[in-house]
Design an enzyme around this catalytic site. Structure first.
Site, PDB file in Angstrom:
ATOM      1  CB  ILE A 255      -0.964   0.047   1.231  1.00  0.00           C
ATOM      2  CG1 ILE A 255      -0.195  -0.246   2.525  1.00  0.00           C
ATOM      3  CG2 ILE A 255      -2.134  -0.874   1.036  1.00  0.00           C
ATOM      4  CD1 ILE A 255      -0.989   0.016   3.780  1.00  0.00           C
TER       5      ILE A 255
ATOM      6  CD  GLN B 196       8.707   1.136  -2.626  1.00  0.00           C
ATOM      7  OE1 GLN B 196       8.445   0.027  -3.038  1.00  0.00           O
ATOM      8  NE2 GLN B 196       9.626   1.345  -1.696  1.00  0.00           N
TER       9      GLN B 196
ATOM     10  CB  SER C  44       8.001  -1.868   1.010  1.00  0.00           C
ATOM     11  OG  SER C  44       9.102  -1.729   0.155  1.00  0.00           O
TER      12      SER C  44
ATOM     13  CG  ASP D 166       9.659  13.548   5.359  1.00  0.00           C
ATOM     14  OD1 ASP D 166       9.577  14.477   4.519  1.00  0.00           O
ATOM     15  OD2 ASP D 166       9.771  12.353   5.025  1.00  0.00           O
TER      16      ASP D 166
HETATM   17  N1  LIG Z   1      -0.386   3.091   9.160  1.00  0.00           N
HETATM   18  C1  LIG Z   1      -0.580   3.160   7.863  1.00  0.00           C
HETATM   19  N2  LIG Z   1      -1.762   2.812   7.332  1.00  0.00           N
HETATM   20  C2  LIG Z   1      -1.962   2.876   6.007  1.00  0.00           C
HETATM   21  N3  LIG Z   1      -1.054   3.304   5.127  1.00  0.00           N
HETATM   22  C3  LIG Z   1       0.139   3.669   5.580  1.00  0.00           C
HETATM   23  C4  LIG Z   1       0.457   3.609   6.967  1.00  0.00           C
HETATM   24  N4  LIG Z   1       1.720   4.052   7.133  1.00  0.00           N
HETATM   25  C5  LIG Z   1       2.180   4.358   5.912  1.00  0.00           C
HETATM   26  N5  LIG Z   1       1.241   4.132   4.970  1.00  0.00           N
HETATM   27  C6  LIG Z   1       1.364   4.383   3.521  1.00  0.00           C
HETATM   28  O1  LIG Z   1       2.692   4.113   3.106  1.00  0.00           O
HETATM   29  C7  LIG Z   1       3.292   5.288   2.555  1.00  0.00           C
HETATM   30  C8  LIG Z   1       4.760   5.311   2.893  1.00  0.00           C
HETATM   31  O2  LIG Z   1       4.922   5.230   4.304  1.00  0.00           O
HETATM   32  P1  LIG Z   1       6.002   6.072   5.084  1.00  0.00           P
HETATM   33  O3  LIG Z   1       5.839   7.512   4.707  1.00  0.00           O
HETATM   34  O4  LIG Z   1       5.925   5.758   6.519  1.00  0.00           O
HETATM   35  O5  LIG Z   1       7.338   5.479   4.429  1.00  0.00           O
HETATM   36  P2  LIG Z   1       8.698   6.217   4.051  1.00  0.00           P
HETATM   37  O6  LIG Z   1       9.608   5.208   3.449  1.00  0.00           O
HETATM   38  O7  LIG Z   1       9.240   6.930   5.212  1.00  0.00           O
HETATM   39  O8  LIG Z   1       8.185   7.231   2.944  1.00  0.00           O
HETATM   40  P3  LIG Z   1       8.888   8.549   2.390  1.00  0.00           P
HETATM   41  O9  LIG Z   1      10.241   8.184   1.932  1.00  0.00           O
HETATM   42  O10 LIG Z   1       7.976   8.941   1.242  1.00  0.00           O
HETATM   43  O11 LIG Z   1       8.877   9.560   3.482  1.00  0.00           O
HETATM   44  C9  LIG Z   1       2.483   6.452   3.113  1.00  0.00           C
HETATM   45  O12 LIG Z   1       2.471   7.559   2.243  1.00  0.00           O
HETATM   46  C10 LIG Z   1       1.098   5.839   3.262  1.00  0.00           C
HETATM   47  O13 LIG Z   1       0.371   5.949   2.063  1.00  0.00           O
END
Ligand SMILES: Nc1ncnc2c1ncn2[C@@H]1O[C@H](COP(=O)(O)OP(=O)(O)OP(=O)(O)O)[C@@H](O)[C@H]1O
Length: 725
Positions: free
Chosen positions: A136, A138, A143, A255
Site C-alpha cells: 500500500i 512505497q 515498503s 518530514d
Molecule cells: N499506518 C498506515 N496505514 C496505512 N497506510 C500507511 C500507513 N503508514 C504508511 N502508509 C502508507 O505508506 C506510505 C509510505 O509510508 P512512510 O511515509 O511511513 O514510508 P517512508 O519510506 O518513510 O516514505 P517517504 O520516503 O515517502 O517519506 C504512506 O504515504 C502511506 O500511504
C-alpha cells in the site's frame, strides 16, 4: 520483582496526557525527563496487556522470575565485583546482560547490541500471526503492506524499513524511528505503533501500525474528492494538534508532507512516518539540514542551517495547508537551488538583517541580488483574510515569525465561520493513498506520451502500471478497492474539484488529461464507491491488539525457562548468562541472589535512565542522516526494482553548484543549462540504443547509410522538440 506478564496486566490508563502548554519556541521540555518517562511509563504496559500474557507464556516466563539466569550473572560480575572493577566494565556487563535478556525475549542480537533502548520492555510480535494482503505504500526508506492480524482480525500496516543490519549506524537510524514513535504514543493525531515483528534469526524488522485508509496526498489529488472550507479547517486543526503533541514531547517531525498525513475513515488525521524525526533541545548538537522532502523544506534548511527548531514543521504545515486549496504541491522545485528560488518568488526574500545574522552555510550563495516581493496574496487572492493570515504566518521565511502549533490553533482562522467540521462528519472516501496519486500521475504521463508517440517511455510506465495493478488486485481480493481503479476524471470541466476552496488559488493550471478517460472513469468511479460501501470495515468493533509491553523491571522471567528454540540463543546471550546459570544451579545462597538481583535492578534502572538521554544517541544518527538528501521519491526508479537510492541522488547538480560562490541567478542559469545538457545527452543516449543496432544491421551496406542518417536526424529533432515541450 515479578513476572513481566503479571506486571504488564496492570489497570488500564492512558499512556500519556497531551500537554500543549509545555512547548514554546524558546524552550523545550527536558529531553531527559521525557525520555525517562517514555521508557518507564507504566501506563503503556496496560494498553497492551493481552499480548503480554500470551507472549510471556510462550517465552516461558513465570510468576516469580526473580532468580533468572542473568540475575546470577549480575551477582558474579556486577555488584559483587564492584570493588574491583571500573564503572565502565560494570556498565558494559550490565549492558550485555540487558542485551542477553532481550535476545532471550526474541530480539535479534544486531538490534539489541546497538539499540536496546528502542525495544526495551517489548517482546517481538510473530510474523506468522499476520497475513500480508498487498502493498500500500512505497517510500524511499521502506515498503508498506496492508496485513491482517490473524488473532484479532484487525487490519494493520506493516512497514518494512530498509537498513543494513550489519552496520550499527544504519540500525540506530532505523531504531530512532521506533524510539520516537514510542515516545509519542498514544495521541489521536499520531499514528499508533502497535508493535514490531522480527525474530532472533531475522535481519528484517517490520513496524506494525494501526491501518489507516487514506493519506492526504491521495485525497488532495483524487479527481473525485473535493474539500470544503470546514473540512480543510478540520484537517488543519488535527495536523496542528498532532504537531503540538510532537513538539510538546520534544520531537521535530522533519518530514511533514501530505503523503505522511494519514486520514482514517472516521476523519481522523494522523501524523505518520517519523523516520527523519529527531529531538530538539536548546543545547543540542548541530543537526543536519538535509531533512524534509524538498517541496516542503523550509528556507533555513535549504540555506544550510544546523541549529533549528520545530518551526521547520510549521513551514511544511503551511505547504500542506496551501496544497489543500491548490490541490497540488505549491512549491515544486527540482533542486535545492530552484526550490529556494521558488520560495523567494512566492513568499518574498528575507530582509537584510536576516542575512546579516544568518549562520547558514549557503546563505552567501543563495542570497538574491535583488529582493523579491511576496506574491502570496496575489496567488491566493480570494482567500478570506483570516485564512490568508494563518497561511502567511506559517509560510514566513523567518522561522521565528511562524509562531508555534499552539499559537496557530488559537488563531482567528479557527475562531471564524465557517468553523472546522467534526472529523466524524467528514465524507467516507474510497481508500486513497500517495501510491494511488502516483498511479494517476503515471497514467496521465502515459497518456500524454502516447499522444506524443513516445513508445519507450510508455512501455516503461505500463510496466510500473502493471505492478501497481497486481497490488490493486490483491487489495480488491480482500474487499478493498483502490482509488487508482477510477481513471482520472480530469478535463477542466469535470475537475471542478476543490469547489469553493480551489478558487482561492492562482497557480499554474492543472495538467489537462484526455477526455477519453473522463468517459471511462465515470462508471468505474461509481462502481468503486459502491463496492467500497459494501466492503467490510475491519478496523471497527474489534478489540485493540498491541505489542507486548513490559514494565521496565522485567527481571529474568524469560531467561529462566527458555523456549525450546531459545536453546539456540546467540553467543551474546550465552556470554551474558552462562555464569549466572551455573551459580544458580550450584545452589548459591538465595538471599545473596535476591540482593544482587535487586542491585542489578537498581543499576539497570540507572542504565535505562541513561538511555533516556536519547538526544545524545541520536546525534550519531544525525551524521548518518547527512548522507541523504530528501527529495520527492522517484517512483519510476523505485518500481524498476533497482537497489534503492538515497533520497536525492536524483538531484545531480545541487551538490557541485553549492560549492561555488555564485549568486542565485547565475546558479539558476547554470543549473538550467545543465538540465538541458543532460536532457540532450539522454536523447543521444536513446539514439544510440535505437540507431546503432540499425547501423549494425546494415552489415556495412553503405548505400543505406544516408537514409539512416536522415532517420537519426528526424529522431533527434523530435526529441529536442519534446524536451522543449
Ligand atoms: N499506518 C498506515 N496505514 C496505512 N497506510 C500507511 C500507513 N503508514 C504508511 N502508509 C502508507 O505508506 C506510505 C509510505 O509510508 P512512510 O511515509 O511511513 O514510508 P517512508 O519510506 O518513510 O516514505 P517517504 O520516503 O515517502 O517519506 C504512506 O504515504 C502511506 O500511504
Amino acid at each position: 520483582m515479578g513476572c513481566a506478564a503479571s506486571k504488564g496486566a496492570a489497570t488500564a490508563s492512558p499512556a500519556y496526557e497531551v500537554s500543549s502548554s509545555s512547548y514554546n519556541v524558546s524552550g523545550s521540555p527536558s529531553a531527559v525527563a521525557l525520555s525517562a518517562e517514555l521508557v518507564l511509563a507504566p501506563g503503556l504496559a496496560s494498553i497492551w496487556s493481552r499480548p503480554v500474557r500470551l507472549e510471556a507464556l510462550e517465552l516461558g516466563g513465570d510468576e516469580d522470575g526473580e532468580s533468572g539466569e542473568c540475575a546470577g550473572k549480575v551477582a558474579a560480575t556486577g555488584p559483587g565485583a564492584r570493588g574491583n572493577s571500573s564503572s565502565g566494565t560494570r556498565l558494559g556487563n550490565l549492558y550485555r546482560c540487558i542485551e542477553g535478556e532481550q535476545v532471550a525475549a526474541g530480539w535479534p542480537a544486531w538490534l539489541s547490541a546497538v539499540a536496546a533502548e528502542a525495544v526495551q520492555g517489548w517482546v517481538p510480535l510473530k510474523a506468522e500471526n499476520f497475513e500480508k494482503l498487498g502493498k500500500i505504500g512505497q517510500g524511499t526508506y521502506s515498503s508498506v503492506f496492508q496485513a491482517r492480524n490473524l488473532e484479532t482480525g484487525r487490519l494493520v500496516a506493516l512497514k518494512k524499513v530498509r537498513f543494513d543490519s550489519v552496520e550499527p549506524e544504519s540500525v540506530r537510524f532505523m531504531a530512532r524511528e521506533i524510539q520516537i514513535l514510542r515516545r509519542l504514543q498514544r495521541h489521536p493525531n499520531v499514528v499508533g505503533l502497535e508493535g514490531l515483528i522480527t525474530s532472533r534469526s531475522s535481519c528484517n524488522i517490520y513496524l506494525v501500525f494501526e491501518y489507516v485508509d487514506h493519506d492526504l496526498a491521495g485525497l488532495t489529488s483524487a479527481p473525485d474528492v473535493t474539500f470544503s472550507e470546514p473540512q480543510i479547517k478540520c484537517y488543519m486543526r488535527q495536523l496542528l494538534l498532532g504537531l503540538e503533541h510532537c513538539h510538546a514531547r520534544g520531537v521535530m517531525h522533519r518530514d511533514i508532507k501530505c503523503a505522511n498525513l494519514l486520514v482514517s475513515n472516521d476523519g481522523e488525521l494522523k501524523v505518520a512516518d517519523f523516520g527523519l524525526a529527531n529531538l530538539f533541545s536548546p543545547a543540542a548538537q548541530p543537526l543536519t539540514s538535509r531533512v524534509v522532502t524538498l517541496w516542503y523544506r523550509p528556507p533555513e534548511l535549504l540555506l544550510g542551517a544546523t541549529a533549528y527548531e520545530p518551526s521547520v514543521d510549521l513551514w511544511s504545515a503551511g505547504c500542506v495547508f496551501a496544497e489543500m486549496y491548490a490541490r497540488r504541491p505549491i512549491l515544486q522545485g527540482r533542486t535545492e537551488v530552484e526550490q529556494i528560488h521558488k520560495i523567494f518568488k512566492l513568499c518574498g526574500s528575507p530582509p537584510d538583517d536576516y542575512w546579516r545574522g544568518a549562520s547558514m552555510s549557503h546563505a552567501a550563495v543563495f542570497r538574491p541580488q535583488h529582493p523579491y516581493e511576496s506574491r502570496l496574496r496575489d496567488t491566493f487572492r480570494s482567500m478570506p483574510d483570516t485564512t490568508f493570515h494563518l497561511l502567511s504566518t506559517l509560510l514566513s521565511v523567518e522561522p521565528a515569525a511562524r509562531g508555534t502549533a499552539s499559537s496557530a490553533l488559537v488563531s482567528e482562522y479557527f475562531r471564524t465561520q465557517p468553523y472546522a467540521c467534526e472529523p466524524s462528519s467528514l465524507p467516507k472516501y474510497a481508500p486513497n493513498k500517495e501510491m494511488d496519486a502516483k498511479f494517476r500521475e503515471d497514467s496521465r504521463r502515459r497518456n500524454n506520451s502516447r499522444s506524443h508517440g513516445g513508445g519507450e517511455a510508455a512501455k516503461r510506465l505500463s510496466k510500473a502500471h502493471k505492478s501497481l495493478q497486481d497490488t490493486s488486485a490483491a487489495n480488491q481480493r480482500h474487499g478493498h478497492v483502490h482509488a487508482e481503479e477510477s481513471l482520472p476524471r480530469a478535463d477542466g470541466a469535470a475537475r471542478k474539484d476543490g469547489g469553493e476552496a480551489s478558487m482561492f488559488v492562482d497557480l499554474q493550471p492543472a495538467p489537462v488529461i484526455s477526455k477519453r478517460h473522463d468517459t471511462d472513469a465515470q462508471p468505474c468511479a461509481r462502481q468503486m464507491s459502491r463496492s467500497y460501501q459494501e466492503a467490510p470495515r475491519f478496523a471497527e468493533h474489534l478489540p485493540l491488539s498491541g505489542p507486548v509491553q513490559l514494565t521496565a523491571s522485567t527481571g529474568f522471567a524469560w531467561a529462566k525457562k527458555p523456549r525450546p528454540d531459545a536453546a539456540k540463543t546467540t553467543a551474546t546471550t550465552k556470554r551474558s548468562c552462562s555464569k549466572g546459570s551455573r551459580t544458580n544451579n550450584n545452589g548459591s545462597d538465595p538471599a545473596r541472589t535476591t540482593t544482587t538481583a535487586t542491585s542489578y535492578e537498581v543499576e539497570k534502572q540507572e542504565m535505562i535512565k541513561q538511555w533516556a538521554q536519547v538526544a545524545e544517541a541520536f546525534s550519531t544518527s544525525e551524521a548518518y542522516n547527512n548522507r541523504f538528501i530528501t527529495e520527492p521519491v522517484d517512483v519510476k526508479q523505485l518500481k524498476s526494482g533497482k537497489k534503492h537510492k538515497a533520497k536525492g541522488e536524483r538531484v545531480e547538480f545541487s551538490g557541485p553548484l553549492l560549492s561555488q560562490s555564485w549568486h542565485v541567478d547565475e546558479l539558476l542559469q547554470k543549473h538550467e543549462q545543465q538540465i538541458r545538457r543532460a536532457g540532450r545527452r539522454s536523447w543521444f543516449h536513446k539514439g544510440d540504443h535505437t540507431i546503432l543496432p540499425l547501423l549494425m544491421h546494415t552489415g556495412g551496406n553503405f548505400l543505406k547509410l544516408p537514409w539512416l542518417i536522415l532517420i537519426a536526424n528526424a529522431f533527434f529533432l523530435t526529441g529536442s522538440k519534446r524536451e522543449q515541450h
